[in-house]
Write a protein that holds these residues in place. Structure first.
Motif, PDB file in Angstrom:
ATOM      1  N   VAL A 152       0.638  -0.980  -0.056  1.00 14.48           N
ATOM      2  CA  VAL A 152       0.170   0.004  -0.132  1.00 14.48           C
ATOM      3  C   VAL A 152       0.785   1.254   0.081  1.00 14.48           C
ATOM      4  O   VAL A 152       1.833   1.162   0.957  1.00 14.48           O
ATOM      5  N   VAL A 153       0.546   1.839  -0.770  1.00 10.36           N
ATOM      6  CA  VAL A 153       1.040   3.758  -1.173  1.00 10.36           C
ATOM      7  C   VAL A 153       0.397   4.299  -0.776  1.00 10.36           C
ATOM      8  O   VAL A 153      -0.552   5.121  -1.247  1.00 10.36           O
ATOM      9  N   MET A 154       0.412   4.924   0.664  1.00 10.28           N
ATOM     10  CA  MET A 154      -0.587   5.911   0.803  1.00 10.28           C
ATOM     11  C   MET A 154      -0.152   7.040   0.898  1.00 10.28           C
ATOM     12  O   MET A 154       1.326   8.180   1.141  1.00 10.28           O
ATOM     13  N   CYS A 155      -1.413   8.192   0.373  1.00 13.51           N
ATOM     14  CA  CYS A 155      -1.041   9.058  -0.388  1.00 13.51           C
ATOM     15  C   CYS A 155      -1.882  10.426   0.818  1.00 13.51           C
ATOM     16  O   CYS A 155      -3.122  10.233   1.068  1.00 13.51           O
ATOM     17  N   PRO A 156      -0.817  11.280   1.623  1.00 12.21           N
ATOM     18  CA  PRO A 156      -1.649  12.051   2.920  1.00 12.21           C
ATOM     19  C   PRO A 156      -2.779  12.937   2.069  1.00 12.21           C
ATOM     20  O   PRO A 156      -2.702  13.557   1.103  1.00 12.21           O
ATOM     21  N   PHE A 157      -3.611  13.519   3.343  1.00 15.89           N
ATOM     22  CA  PHE A 157      -4.378  14.515   3.239  1.00 15.89           C
ATOM     23  C   PHE A 157      -3.751  16.016   3.101  1.00 15.89           C
ATOM     24  O   PHE A 157      -2.741  16.203   3.180  1.00 15.89           O
ATOM     25  N   ALA A 199       1.652  -2.316  -6.371  1.00 16.87           N
ATOM     26  CA  ALA A 199       1.209  -1.474  -5.910  1.00 16.87           C
ATOM     27  C   ALA A 199      -0.630  -1.647  -5.493  1.00 16.87           C
ATOM     28  O   ALA A 199      -1.131  -1.390  -6.538  1.00 16.87           O
ATOM     29  N   LEU A 200      -0.333  -0.970  -4.173  1.00 18.00           N
ATOM     30  CA  LEU A 200      -2.324  -0.282  -4.329  1.00 18.00           C
ATOM     31  C   LEU A 200      -2.316   0.911  -3.813  1.00 18.00           C
ATOM     32  O   LEU A 200      -1.849   1.414  -2.893  1.00 18.00           O
ATOM     33  N   LEU A 201      -2.812   1.532  -4.855  1.00 20.32           N
ATOM     34  CA  LEU A 201      -2.159   2.853  -4.576  1.00 20.32           C
ATOM     35  C   LEU A 201      -3.799   3.465  -3.946  1.00 20.32           C
ATOM     36  O   LEU A 201      -4.358   3.372  -4.614  1.00 20.32           O
ATOM     37  N   ALA A 202      -3.048   4.749  -3.184  1.00 21.80           N
ATOM     38  CA  ALA A 202      -4.692   4.527  -1.578  1.00 21.80           C
ATOM     39  C   ALA A 202      -3.952   6.008  -1.212  1.00 21.80           C
ATOM     40  O   ALA A 202      -2.988   6.643  -1.368  1.00 21.80           O
ATOM     41  N   GLY A 203      -5.339   7.020  -1.112  1.00 21.34           N
ATOM     42  CA  GLY A 203      -4.689   8.332  -0.901  1.00 21.34           C
ATOM     43  C   GLY A 203      -6.467   8.743  -0.356  1.00 21.34           C
ATOM     44  O   GLY A 203      -7.583   7.948  -0.196  1.00 21.34           O
ATOM     45  N   HIS A 204      -6.239   9.708   0.721  1.00 21.58           N
ATOM     46  CA  HIS A 204      -7.529  10.087   1.459  1.00 21.58           C
ATOM     47  C   HIS A 204      -6.884  11.406   1.148  1.00 21.58           C
ATOM     48  O   HIS A 204      -6.651  12.696   1.663  1.00 21.58           O
ATOM     49  N   SER A 223       0.216  -1.748 -15.249  1.00 21.16           N
ATOM     50  CA  SER A 223      -1.041  -2.448 -14.155  1.00 21.16           C
ATOM     51  C   SER A 223      -1.148  -2.220 -12.710  1.00 21.16           C
ATOM     52  O   SER A 223      -1.251  -3.381 -12.278  1.00 21.16           O
ATOM     53  N   PRO A 224      -1.263  -1.003 -12.212  1.00 19.74           N
ATOM     54  CA  PRO A 224      -1.518  -0.820 -10.690  1.00 19.74           C
ATOM     55  C   PRO A 224      -2.012  -2.030  -9.867  1.00 19.74           C
ATOM     56  O   PRO A 224      -2.905  -2.434 -10.278  1.00 19.74           O
TER      57      PRO A 224
END
Length: 257
Positions: free
Chosen positions: A20-25, A87-92, A112-113
């Motif tokens: 998981v690649v987490m992109c913050p607020f 990669a699981l691209l995640a963002g909040h 293809s993620p």
């Protein structure tokens, strides 16, 4: 710190197949995700994207737009050796815009993620409920405190204000200017996606998050997590539990309750 400079490991699972690649607020930094450390073995690695203008990148100029952040993150993934298919691209909130643009860039490159997680953010063809970036400093900070995005103590500390205000303003300008019309069906992203909203989120409700389906060919949700706009940092187990269910990998120690 992981290779690539922009990514910081916050959950490590050496045998995990997905990352998981987490992109913050907007305004988000490593400190906001302290609660993600030590949650046990969730069955996957998690890294946090550190935007310029904060943490170890404090001396770098803040990004002016979402596209710049997305391009930096694509380079950081390659430098860190995270293959798109892992990669699981995640963002909040603002991070959802960044994650979406990273996914779009990778797809245009023929990659293809493994998946895309969009949380607590209205779709690009909608406008946010608040327009903060043009406000004077006092009104700007008062609104951020009201949302829960910064501490009330910041208002009375000139040194902290001088340090953080430029970063906060840059982030809000970037997210508030991210707007475009719905794409034709042929241009919707093909990466499997999960939509998440907060049960009491006054910044992006279920219907606004659901509008992302116009941009995606394979979207599930929105699923709800109990809480206000900052449920993602306060309930990491629930957040990762929903990801586990959507993308069907083995996990331990987390659930979506």
């Amino acid at each position: 710190m992981m290779p690539g400079g922009m990514l910081r490991a916050i959950v490590e699972a050496p045998d995990a197949a997905l990352h998981v690649v987490m992109c913050p607020f907007a305004g988000g930094s490593g400190g906001a995700f302290r609660g993600w450390h030590g949650i046990g073995d969730p069955g996957l690695n998690v890294s946090l994207a550190i935007y310029p203008g904060r943490d170890h990148r404090m001396r770098e100029a803040c990004a002016a737009d979402i596209g710049t952040l997305a391009a930096q993150l694509v380079e950081a993934l390659a430098a860190a050796g995270i293959a798109p298919e892992q990669a699981l691209l995640a963002g909040h909130s603002m991070g959802a815009q960044v994650a979406f643009e990273v996914c779009a860039l990778l797809e245009r490159q023929g990659e293809s993620p493994a998946g895309l997680v969009l949380s607590g953010c209205h779709a690009p063809h909608l406008r946010g409920r608040r327009r903060l970036s043009a406000l004077d400093d006092t009104a700007f900070l008062t609104q951020l405190v009201d949302i829960g995005g910064c501490s009330p103590e910041l208002l009375s500390d000139p040194a902290l204000l001088a340090l953080f205000l430029p970063m906060l303003r840059a982030d809000l300008r970037a997210t508030e200017t991210y707007h475009r019309p719905c794409p034709p069906d042929s241009q919707r992203l093909r990466t499997p996606a999960l939509l998440i909203h907060g049960s009491n989120d006054e910044e992006a409700d279920r219907s606004e998050v659901a509008e992302w389906t116009h941009w995606l060919r394979d979207a599930q949700g929105p699923v709800a997590i109990a809480g206000d706009h900052f449920y993602a940092t306060r309930r990491p187990r629930a957040f990762l539990g929903h990801i586990a269910r959507r993308f069907e990998f083995h996990s331990t120690g987390i659930d979506a309750r």
